[in-house]
Design an enzyme around this catalytic site. Structure first.
Site, PDB file in Angstrom:
ATOM      1  N   LYS A 196       0.824  -1.210   0.000  1.00  0.00           N
ATOM      2  CA  LYS A 196       0.000   0.000   0.000  1.00  0.00           C
ATOM      3  C   LYS A 196       0.862   1.266   0.000  1.00  0.00           C
ATOM      4  O   LYS A 196       0.428   2.309  -0.474  1.00  0.00           O
ATOM      5  CB  LYS A 196      -0.925   0.011   1.220  1.00  0.00           C
ATOM      6  CG  LYS A 196      -1.797  -1.229   1.395  1.00  0.00           C
ATOM      7  CD  LYS A 196      -3.140  -1.074   0.776  1.00  0.00           C
ATOM      8  CE  LYS A 196      -4.139  -2.196   1.035  1.00  0.00           C
ATOM      9  NZ  LYS A 196      -3.694  -3.577   1.100  1.00  0.00           N
TER      10      LYS A 196
HETATM   11  C1  LIG Z   1      -4.253  -4.661   0.509  1.00  0.00           C
HETATM   12  C2  LIG Z   1      -3.492  -5.921   0.453  1.00  0.00           C
HETATM   13  C3  LIG Z   1      -3.787  -6.945  -0.458  1.00  0.00           C
HETATM   14  C4  LIG Z   1      -4.963  -6.864  -1.407  1.00  0.00           C
HETATM   15  O1  LIG Z   1      -4.785  -5.891  -2.397  1.00  0.00           O
HETATM   16  P1  LIG Z   1      -6.028  -5.369  -3.257  1.00  0.00           P
HETATM   17  O2  LIG Z   1      -5.496  -4.212  -4.006  1.00  0.00           O
HETATM   18  O3  LIG Z   1      -7.075  -4.959  -2.248  1.00  0.00           O
HETATM   19  O4  LIG Z   1      -6.478  -6.490  -4.125  1.00  0.00           O
HETATM   20  C5  LIG Z   1      -2.982  -8.074  -0.476  1.00  0.00           C
HETATM   21  N1  LIG Z   1      -1.946  -8.206   0.390  1.00  0.00           N
HETATM   22  C6  LIG Z   1      -1.634  -7.249   1.295  1.00  0.00           C
HETATM   23  C7  LIG Z   1      -0.510  -7.475   2.219  1.00  0.00           C
HETATM   24  C8  LIG Z   1      -2.382  -6.068   1.356  1.00  0.00           C
HETATM   25  O5  LIG Z   1      -2.055  -5.126   2.266  1.00  0.00           O
END
Ligand SMILES: *Cc1c(COP(=O)(O)O)cnc(C)c1O
Length: 475
Positions: free
Chosen positions: A120
């Protein structure tokens, strides 16, 4: 470049106008009116670029209302080796998202070397700088309200800390995040960051955010905004690392690469879909879910059957625990030939708690041209895959990335490199690592002992009025 709504009833907007908005006014999601096309000559030239220069080239195709020099400076200060310094496995921080070779033709791409050790950060750090720039230009301010079960909230706080004209009010479910995640968020001392632990579950925290945002008068008066995963700028920022991963895994643009993506809200893989539509030679986009397999079910059957919050199980890859995939509407818009009438009809059903089934349509027959395949991984698979990666490759994977590798191995093709996106570092999910390997994951040196730092958090009952009062007293 202008942006249109997937439901067709919103005036086209420029990038800066949708940057601070959430949904389009008709309830749809914004998408560019067309995807910029990348030529073979672009691909050859971009191969030599630094990550920041590559990000500028790609983002300048989508962001045409920020002067070039300013956009370049924003991107350059976002994507530095200093910000993404927490590399493991000998990765080169200057590459920002380096590959780790597992074996010939099989890699992970490290997207989790930023301040909160999850992917993120890749988009949120850019969002922080873009917000500050646009708010300064317009003489405005924003108060970001969100609910988090872990990764999003910490990434938002580390992106927005110390930014002018931005305050963050982040709700989290009391006692439900890992001790490490709590320490990451609650130890921040910046005066513009407010942590609220709600004595309840994540969904109760989420419901409070919805209730506050649905109070139009309160929302306008206190300039309430969001940074959730449907934000277009987050998707745009994520396109860049697919190009970077492609360049690192190949030596010429004649080659094709497959990507495997641990998925929840479909934001990460949506960026891969757009990179592919722009002309990046991606073969397959391998979508991996955990036990919450609504997306795997769709790609296997054409049936999209969102769950309720109560049907969503809490798993050992918690950031993939979703009931509805909020970004999925963007892909379906493309799948149905960008017809906003069809999308509006389908989502009228979703919003009424129903499923939809595309399996009998011509659009469904087109699915193979989009490259998507899918699979699912359960707790047992996750544990096995973490052990396999450690035993066979001496690489420690986090639980989400393990879901990605499990499904990637089911779809691997001879002669085509497969890149599994590493979405978090194992240090964030110690308990499951301990279960799988009987040992503790390594942490970046600066994060050893963060659980012992003083924590700043206000514990509150799940009460909408109390949260409103808390915000009103601090804005
Ligand atoms: C947010 C997240 C995901 C999922 O990603 P999306 O964009 O919501 O599909 C997968 N793994 C981790 C560690 C995340 O923080």
């Amino acid at each position: 470049m202008r942006y249109i709504s997937t439901r067709g009833h919103a005036a086209p907007q420029s990038f800066c106008d949708i940057l601070l908005a959430g949904l389009a006014p008709d309830g749809g999601l914004y998408l560019p009116e067309h995807y910029p096309q990348i030529s073979r000559a672009d691909l050859d030239a971009w191969r030599q670029l630094s990550y920041a220069d590559l990000a500028y080239e790609i983002l300048s195709r989508f962001i045409t209302d920020i002067p070039a020099a300013d956009l370049k400076a924003l991107v350059a200060k976002t994507y530095t080796a200093e910000v993404y310094r927490h590399t493991r496995n000998g990765g080169d921080a200057a590459q920002i998202t380096p590959l780790t070779r597992l074996e010939d033709g099989l890699y992970t791409q490290e997207l989790s070397n930023g301040p909160t050790l999850a992917f993120k950060d890749m988009a949120m750090q850019l969002l922080g700088n873009l917000f500050e720039y646009v708010l300064d230009q317009r003489g405005e301010s924003i108060n970001i309200l969100g609910a988090t079960s872990g990764d999003t909230g910490s990434a938002a706080e580390y992106a927005m800390r110390g930014k002018h004209n931005v305050k963050v009010f982040m709700l989290s479910p009391e006692g439900r995040m890992s001790a490490f995640q709590r320490a990451q968020m609650y130890s921040l001392q910046d005066p513009n960051i407010f942590n609220i632990a709600v004595s309840g579950l994540f969904d109760e925290a989420q419901d409070i955010v919805k209730a506050v945002s649905n109070d139009a008068a309160f929302k306008a008066r206190y300039k309430i905004g969001a940074v959730n995963s449907i934000n277009w700028a987050r998707v745009a920022a994520q396109i860049v690392y697919y190009f970077q991963g492609y360049f690192l895994a190949t030596s010429s643009a004649d080659e094709v690469v497959d990507f495997a993506v641990p998925s929840g809200n479909f934001g990460n893989i949506c960026a891969g879909h757009i990179a592919r539509q722009m002309g990046l030679p991606i073969g397959q986009l391998v979508l991996a879910t955990n036990e919450n397999d609504v997306l795997d079910e769709f790609f296997r059957s054409g049936v999209y059957r969102p769950r309720t919050a109560a049907q969503t199980s809490i798993t050992s890859s918690p950031s993939m625990d979703i009931s509805k995939a909020s970004n999925f509407e963007r892909f379906v818009f493309d799948l149905v030939g960008r017809d906003p009438l069809i999308v509006s009809e389908l989502w009228a059903r979703v919003e009424a708690g129903q499923a939809f089934d595309l399996s009998a349509t011509d659009d469904w027959k087109n699915l193979p041209t989009f490259g998507f395949v899918s699979g699912k991984s359960t707790h047992g698979d996750r544990i096995k895959t973490i052990r396999l990666a450690q035993g066979r490759y001496q690489v420690m994977l986090d639980t989400h990335t393990a879901d990605g590798l499990k499904v990637a191995l089911e779809h691997r093709r001879a002669g085509v490199p497969m890149i599994v996106l590493e979405t978090a570092q194992p240090a964030k999910f110690e308990e499951t690592i301990r279960e799988a390997l009987g040992s503790e994951p390594l942490r970046p040196a600066a994060m050893v002992g963060i659980e012992n730092l003083p924590q700043f958090v206000t514990v509150m009952a799940p009460d909408v009025e109390a949260v409103k009062q808390f915000i009103a007293d601090r804005v």
